[in-house]
Design a protein around this motif. Structure first.
Motif, PDB file in Angstrom:
ATOM      1  N   ASP A  61      -6.222  -7.486  -1.391  1.00 58.33           N
ATOM      2  CA  ASP A  61      -7.777  -6.859  -1.294  1.00 58.33           C
ATOM      3  C   ASP A  61      -7.878  -5.374  -0.868  1.00 58.33           C
ATOM      4  N   ALA A  62      -7.206  -4.971   0.117  1.00 56.27           N
ATOM      5  CA  ALA A  62      -7.153  -3.545   0.295  1.00 56.27           C
ATOM      6  C   ALA A  62      -6.588  -2.724  -1.015  1.00 56.27           C
ATOM      7  N   TYR A  63      -5.476  -3.225  -1.343  1.00 61.24           N
ATOM      8  CA  TYR A  63      -4.976  -2.431  -2.376  1.00 61.24           C
ATOM      9  C   TYR A  63      -5.959  -2.427  -3.634  1.00 61.24           C
TER      10      TYR A  63
ATOM     11  N   LEU B 298       0.914  -1.269  -0.019  1.00 58.28           N
ATOM     12  CA  LEU B 298       0.096   0.045  -0.039  1.00 58.28           C
ATOM     13  C   LEU B 298       0.751   1.144  -0.040  1.00 58.28           C
ATOM     14  N   PRO B 299       0.357   2.463  -0.616  1.00 50.38           N
ATOM     15  CA  PRO B 299       1.415   3.405  -0.733  1.00 50.38           C
ATOM     16  C   PRO B 299       1.296   4.178   0.672  1.00 50.38           C
ATOM     17  N   GLU B 300       2.362   5.086   0.953  1.00 52.52           N
ATOM     18  CA  GLU B 300       2.577   5.630   2.240  1.00 52.52           C
ATOM     19  C   GLU B 300       1.547   6.418   2.802  1.00 52.52           C
ATOM     20  N   ASP B 301       0.647   6.972   1.772  1.00 51.67           N
ATOM     21  CA  ASP B 301      -0.363   7.840   2.267  1.00 51.67           C
ATOM     22  C   ASP B 301      -1.724   7.231   2.550  1.00 51.67           C
TER      23      ASP B 301
ATOM     24  N   ILE C  28      -4.622   5.000   4.046  1.00 53.18           N
ATOM     25  CA  ILE C  28      -5.196   5.020   5.457  1.00 53.18           C
ATOM     26  C   ILE C  28      -5.089   3.656   5.943  1.00 53.18           C
ATOM     27  N   ASN C  29      -4.960   2.648   5.423  1.00 50.07           N
ATOM     28  CA  ASN C  29      -4.766   1.142   5.757  1.00 50.07           C
ATOM     29  C   ASN C  29      -3.450   0.699   5.751  1.00 50.07           C
ATOM     30  N   ARG C  30      -2.448   1.504   5.462  1.00 53.51           N
ATOM     31  CA  ARG C  30      -1.116   1.119   5.366  1.00 53.51           C
ATOM     32  C   ARG C  30      -0.684   0.480   6.630  1.00 53.51           C
TER      33      ARG C  30
END
Length: 124
Positions: free
Chosen positions: A116-118, A35-38, A40-42
């Motif tokens: 899934d989140a991505y 997931l990218p740094e920004d 929310i789920n990272r």
């Protein structure tokens, strides 16, 4: 006249204080996530690669430690583990980062994988 050492040159230029040793700088932790740094789920989908001394790195997440077999085992403290456990859960940096990157898409939080989140984010 003898050649000056790098330390002597730095002192002469005012970049080092005589009698005060240089401070060591050493990276001791890496974050691995798809997931990218920004995002929310990272934080929930991040694996940490932590330095354990003597060129040994551990791959950790939420109190668990990744083994060479790709399985997560609860507990990350080496003081209560034997040599066999340490050999299976401590790696050189290249290996630790490779294992973390391989595991990153498949870690689970709240019944969903990081993949899934991505895939459910608008930017994906």
């Amino acid at each position: 006249m003898a050649a000056m050492t790098m330390r002597q040159i730095r002192e002469a230029l005012g970049h080092a204080t005589p009698g005060v040793p240089d401070a060591f700088v050493q990276p001791t932790e890496y974050q691995v996530s798809i997931l990218p740094e920004d995002d929310i789920n990272r934080a929930v989908y991040t694996i940490t690669v932590q330095y354990r001394g003597d060129n040994a790195w551990a791959v950790t997440r939420h109190g668990s430690c990744l083994g060479a077999d790709g399985e997560w085992e609860f507990g990350i403290k080496e003081y209560d583990r034997g040599e066999d456990w340490l050999k299976a859960h401590r790696f050189d940096l290249t290996t630790a980062l490779r294992l973390a990157q391989k595991a990153a898409p498949y870690i689970v939080a709240n019944g969903r994988t990081a993949l899934d989140a991505y895939q459910s984010t608008p930017a994906a």
